[in-house]
Design an enzyme around this catalytic site. Structure first.
Site, short mmCIF file in Angstrom:
data_model
loop_
_atom_site.label_atom_id
_atom_site.label_comp_id
_atom_site.label_asym_id
_atom_site.label_seq_id
_atom_site.Cartn_x
_atom_site.Cartn_y
_atom_site.Cartn_z
N LYS A 53 0.85 -1.21 0.00
CA LYS A 53 0.00 0.00 0.00
C LYS A 53 0.88 1.25 0.00
O LYS A 53 0.62 2.21 -0.73
CB LYS A 53 -0.94 -0.02 1.22
CG LYS A 53 -2.06 -1.03 1.05
CD LYS A 53 -2.85 -1.31 2.33
CE LYS A 53 -3.85 -2.45 2.06
NZ LYS A 53 -4.55 -2.93 3.24
N GLN A 97 -4.69 -1.70 9.45
CA GLN A 97 -4.60 -3.02 8.84
C GLN A 97 -5.22 -4.07 9.77
O GLN A 97 -4.83 -4.17 10.94
CB GLN A 97 -3.13 -3.35 8.54
CG GLN A 97 -2.93 -4.63 7.78
CD GLN A 97 -3.53 -4.59 6.37
OE1 GLN A 97 -3.35 -3.63 5.64
NE2 GLN A 97 -4.25 -5.65 6.01
N ASP A 120 -11.13 2.75 3.92
CA ASP A 120 -11.53 1.35 3.76
C ASP A 120 -13.05 1.24 3.66
O ASP A 120 -13.58 0.21 3.27
CB ASP A 120 -11.07 0.53 4.99
CG ASP A 120 -9.88 -0.37 4.67
OD1 ASP A 120 -9.64 -0.63 3.48
OD2 ASP A 120 -9.21 -0.81 5.63
#
Ligand code: NDP
Length: 284
Positions: A53, A97, A120
């Protein structure tokens, strides 16, 4: 009939090039989109995802920072870090994460991220906006699938769409997006009776269950579009999907491979969401 491949790598590269152009234009106007990724502990798979990422942000010209916290970090410390990033003007997107260590409540953590920085799209405000058809951000994996369908020229209107899997991060939002695109949507899960009879009705079949090669060709309608979200590690270390590629390939009109299908699109959509967040924050 043998299927055509939907090349996720190629579509991701095209989409990232478009994002890079948009980032360059924003930077010329003095605004650099920024992403913060928090990782707690030393899960090797998570470390790879986070590194990818960070690298992807650099490649499209975005600012990004990785915040590595030890596995014994308290929930309080993590929440304090999120609060700090919520107030940091350099940061447009915050991603924690998952999975988090067991002593940390994931829901509390997701809820602590400012919804307009929740790239997200897991915060209840963002999931609610998807439900009512007015989203700021789309969850990355289903959003990536929608881009792949669009760029392949597949019209969803009126099609029978079957989603196998109902997780909050893939199956459920996937169903909502297909519904929003005027598909007639059925969602299947582990309690579905006679799964094959349902999947065989699908013009568009999206599979996200986490079981290697589970959906076989005889479960696929002749001419269907098959999207395989699954990422499973075989004993020999190779990556495989939830769809038995060889047998499904013989029946489908289009199919995504694993690897090289949905996977490359997921990070691309994270970049897209970070760009969107930056536009929101600067009224661009
Ligand atoms: P979850 O484990 O959260 O959910 C799996 C879903 O599949 C559940 O809804 C479950 O049903 C359903 N399911 C399990 N077994 C069966 C079965 N035999 N028949 C029908 N349905 C079944 O998984 P995720 O949604 O997080 O991930 C799914 C897959 O996608 C995994 O392989 C994961 O690695 C991959 N993935 C890939 C991404 C990418 O970027 N390509 C991103 C995210 C995930 P129930 O609800 O009844 O338990």
């Amino acid at each position: 009939m043998a299927a055509m491949l939907i090349d996720g790598k190629k579509i991701a590269a095209e989409t990232r090039a478009e994002i890079a152009e948009a980032v360059a234009a924003q930077k010329a106007a003095g605004v650099t989109p920024g992403l913060a990724v928090i990782i707690v502990g030393e899960n090797p798979a998570s470390q790879v995802y986070v590194r990818n990422k960070h690298k992807a942000c650099g490649e499209v010209g975005m600012y990004s920072e990785v915040i590595e916290m030890p596995g014994d970090t308290t929930q309080e410390t993590l929440l304090a870090k999120i609060a700090e990033l919520n107030d940091d003007d350099k940061i447009d997107g915050i991603l924690v994460q998952l999975p988090l260590p067991k002593h940390i409540d994931e829901e509390k953590v997701i809820n602590a991220i400012r919804p307009d920085k929740d790239v997200d799209a897991f915060h209840p405000v963002n999931t609610g906006k998807i439900m009512i058809g007015n989203p700021d951000f789309l969850p990355c994996t289903p959003a990536g699938v929608m881009v792949m369908l669009k760029k392949t020229g597949i019209d969803i209107t009126g099609k029978n769409c079957v989603v196998v899997g109902r997780s909050n991060i893939v199956g459920k939002p996937m169903a909502m997006l297909l519904l929003g695109a005027n598909g007639t949507v059925t969602v299947c899960h582990s309690k579905t009776k006679d799964l094959a009879s349902v999947t065989r009705e699908a013009d568009i079949l999206v599979v996200a269950i986490g079981r290697a090669d589970f959906i076989t060709g005889d479960m696929v309608k002749e001419g269907a579009v098959v999207i395989d979200v699954g990422m499973n590690r075989r004993e020999d270390g190779k990556l495989t999907g939830d769809v038995d590629f060889a047998s499904a390939f013989e029946r489908a009109s289009y199919i995504t491979p694993v690897p090289g299908g949905v996977g490359p699109m997921t990070i691309t959509m994270l970049l897209q969401n970070t760009l969107t967040a930056s536009k929101l924050h600067h009224n661009l």
